[in-house]
Design an enzyme around this catalytic site. Structure first.
Site: not given
Length: 217
Positions: A112-113
């Protein structure tokens, strides 16, 4: 086009791909953006070919042939994402084991990051795979945040401390990773009502559940 899907019923990319293909014959599919929005709870996503409200963010781009995820590191094809994840698997497994963290959780946050992009840097100055802020890294010592090993090491240390702080509550630890531990504490040890955090937590949790299921745990 406006389709709703409660997270977890089908693989999220399978659902998004179905949404894309359903309009491919009726619209110019080349470089068509897919937007994801969330309801007031922050848990139920809506996929659309246009922004629906202030929570809407680009989720993927369809170039007429392929669906390209949009991650923290920018658009990346599914095969590229899988290759990056596979290449980093031994490193993630080792560091997760060192700190008593489930590797699936580390992978979920990394995906996600940064989309497993070690060179990613956010406009706010977060760096590398786990998008670590230099001020956060400084709590633990001196690190080269563009080094995959050092970035995951400091990110895992921070995540370990957040899990301990919130009594093993993964959802709160993930919220704190995004918004900061003080924000979670200030809001009664609940997910802060920030639009970014409300979007972020379900994204991480969906991947965490998926990676755990693949690992058979």
């Amino acid at each position: 086009m406006n389709s709703r899907q409660r997270s977890g019923l089908v693989p999220i990319w399978q659902f998004a791909l179905g949404v894309t293909l359903s309009v491919a014959g009726a619209a110019h599919a080349e470089d068509m953006k897919i937007y994801r929005s969330y309801d007031a709870t922050g848990k139920v996503p809506t996929f659309s070919d246009r922004p629906l409200d202030r929570s809407s963010r680009i989720y993927a781009v369809f170039d007429g042939k392929q669906l390209w995820p949009h991650s923290g590191g920018g658009p990346v094809s599914l095969p590229q994402l899988a290759a990056r994840r596979h290449a980093l698997e031994p490193l993630v497994q080792r560091i997760a084991g060192m700190h008593g963290i489930h590797a699936a959780l580390l992978k979920a946050i990394i995906e996600v990051e940064s989309g497993f992009d070690a060179g990613a840097r956010s406009p706010k100055g977060a760096i590398g795979l786990m998008q670590v802020m230099p001020a956060t890294a400084a709590r633990y010592g001196q690190f080269n945040l563009y080094s995959p090993e050092q970035n995951v090491e400091v990110g895992a240390r921070y995540l370990r401390d957040l899990l301990a702080m919130f009594d093993g509550n993964v959802r709160l630890a993930v919220a704190a990773y995004n918004a900061g531990e003080n924000a979670v504490i200030r809001h009664g040890r609940r997910v802060p009502p920030y639009q970014e955090t409300i979007r972020y937590v379900p994204m991480v949790m969906e991947r965490y559940d998926r990676f755990r299921a693949r690992a058979g745990s």
